[in-house]
Each structure stands twice: as structure tokens, then as C-alpha cells.
Design an enzyme around this catalytic site. Structure first.
Site, PDB file in Angstrom:
ATOM      1  N   CYS A 148      16.457 -49.034  64.202  1.00 54.62           N
ATOM      2  CA  CYS A 148      15.116 -48.911  63.640  1.00 54.62           C
ATOM      3  C   CYS A 148      14.547 -50.302  63.386  1.00 54.62           C
ATOM      4  O   CYS A 148      15.206 -51.162  62.806  1.00 54.62           O
ATOM      5  CB  CYS A 148      15.186 -48.112  62.341  1.00 54.62           C
ATOM      6  SG  CYS A 148      13.611 -48.047  61.447  1.00 54.62           S
ATOM      7  N   CYS A 189      14.098 -50.699  59.186  1.00 54.64           N
ATOM      8  CA  CYS A 189      15.224 -50.801  58.241  1.00 54.64           C
ATOM      9  C   CYS A 189      16.529 -51.259  58.895  1.00 54.64           C
ATOM     10  O   CYS A 189      17.506 -51.500  58.193  1.00 54.64           O
ATOM     11  CB  CYS A 189      15.451 -49.482  57.512  1.00 54.64           C
ATOM     12  SG  CYS A 189      16.172 -48.167  58.517  1.00 54.64           S
ATOM     13  N   CYS A 195      19.920 -42.676  74.098  1.00 53.84           N
ATOM     14  CA  CYS A 195      20.866 -41.664  73.622  1.00 53.84           C
ATOM     15  C   CYS A 195      21.040 -41.862  72.115  1.00 53.84           C
ATOM     16  O   CYS A 195      21.707 -42.797  71.678  1.00 53.84           O
ATOM     17  CB  CYS A 195      22.182 -41.838  74.383  1.00 53.84           C
ATOM     18  SG  CYS A 195      23.349 -40.508  74.138  1.00 53.84           S
ATOM     19  N   CYS A 224      13.056 -42.274  61.887  1.00 54.82           N
ATOM     20  CA  CYS A 224      14.304 -42.802  61.347  1.00 54.82           C
ATOM     21  C   CYS A 224      14.565 -42.108  60.016  1.00 54.82           C
ATOM     22  O   CYS A 224      13.679 -42.037  59.158  1.00 54.82           O
ATOM     23  CB  CYS A 224      14.186 -44.314  61.149  1.00 54.82           C
ATOM     24  SG  CYS A 224      15.566 -45.033  60.221  1.00 54.82           S
ATOM     25  N   CYS A 245      14.190 -44.660  56.807  1.00 57.26           N
ATOM     26  CA  CYS A 245      12.936 -45.178  56.249  1.00 57.26           C
ATOM     27  C   CYS A 245      11.680 -44.449  56.728  1.00 57.26           C
ATOM     28  O   CYS A 245      10.575 -44.859  56.391  1.00 57.26           O
ATOM     29  CB  CYS A 245      12.805 -46.666  56.575  1.00 57.26           C
ATOM     30  SG  CYS A 245      12.538 -46.995  58.334  1.00 57.26           S
TER      31      CYS A 245
END
Length: 163
Positions: free
Chosen positions: A127, A130, A150, A79, A82
Site C-alpha cells: 500500500c 501505510c 496476486c 487496503c 488504512c
């Protein structure tokens, strides 16, 4: 004395109230809490305008624009918000959609929720650490899961495996 018109008006008002009251019958789910949080301004400063729009405001990058579409090395996708590891390169495949696609996330890397925008119901992927919006998951992927995660490439970074 109540005339017919007034009675009809009260009846309609009562029916509308019953319908609207029934719509609010289910308790709303509590908001998710995430380990990593920042103000919107801090997120924008950290991520830049495009990644901020995707990760924090559920925008979508233009298809076929992410350099991660052509990332084929062994490693891990994280991510961008974070640095949470979210996908392993071994699960990446070319879906032909213009966005990096995977058949499975890393355990504990992502969470999902229902997305009812665009007049349809989809499953949004974010995520786990976060809450940053990564993309959506669909049921038209390859074996072994049949899933197509996706993802917006701008919402992720890539770390090659160490030799």
C-alpha cells in the site's frame, strides 16, 4: 621473517576483506516513509492476528480461503490497514491461483519493491499510504498489461459501487 603459511593466511584474509568491502559498495536506499504509521502492537490490535501477519510481516494467507476470491460486484478494493483504494473491480480476473488477482492497480494506490526472500527475486506490492504488504506482481497476467497482481484477500476490504 614471514613464513609461507602466515603469508597465505594474510592473503586469504585480504581477499575476503576485498570481497566483503565490495559487497557494501552500493549505498542503501533510504527507508520508505508512509503517511499512515502505528506501532506494531496498534496494528495488531486494529487488524487482528491474520491480517496483521500479512500486512505488517509479509506473511501469505492460505490460497482459496479469501471471500474476496468470489467477489464479482462492481466496486473498489481497499487496503485493510488504512482504507487506501488499491484496485478497481473491473481489473479483477480469475487467475486460478487461489488469491484475488488484478491486471492493474489504481493510480497512486500501491508501490512496489524487490523481494529477495524464498531464494528468488520477486516484486512485492504494498500500500502506498501505510506500507502494508498486499502481495506480489508477476508478468504472466492477461491483456492489456500482461501483469498479475496476486493479492492476499485478507489484506483488503471491498466497497461495492453505489447505485
Amino acid at each position: 621473517m614471514v613464513d609461507r603459511r602466515e603469508l597465505l593466511g594474510w592473503s586469504v584474509l585480504g581477499a575476503v576483506g576485498a570481497v566483503l568491502g565490495g559487497c557494501g559498495g552500493a549505498a542503501a536506499a533510504p527507508p520508505e516513509r508512509f503517511a499512515v504509521t502505528m506501532s506494531d502492537a496498534a496494528w495488531k490490535q486494529k487488524l487482528g492476528a491474520q491480517a496483521w501477519a500479512v500486512l505488517r510481516h509479509e506473511s501469505t494467507e492460505t490460497p482459496f480461503t479469501s471471500p474476496l476470491n468470489n467477489e464479482h460486484r462492481a466496486g473498489t478494493f481497499h487496503c485493510k490497514g488504512c482504507a487506501q483504494p488499491v484496485f478497481a473491480s473491473r481489473t479483477k480476473f480469475d487467475s486460478g491461483t487461489g488469491w484475488p488477482s488484478f491486471w492493474a492497480p489504481l493510480s497512486g494506490g500501491v508501490a512496489t519493491k524487490t523481494d529477495s526472500s524464498l531464494f528468488q527475486e520477486r516484486t512485492e506490492v504494498h500500500c502506498h499510504r501505510c506500507g502494508g504488504h498486499l502481495g506480489h506482481v508477476f508478468d504472466d497476467g492477461p491483456k492489456p498489461t500482461g501483469k498479475r497482481y496476486c493479492m492476499n484477500g485478507i489484506a483488503m476490504t471491498f466497497a461495492p459501487a453505489r447505485a
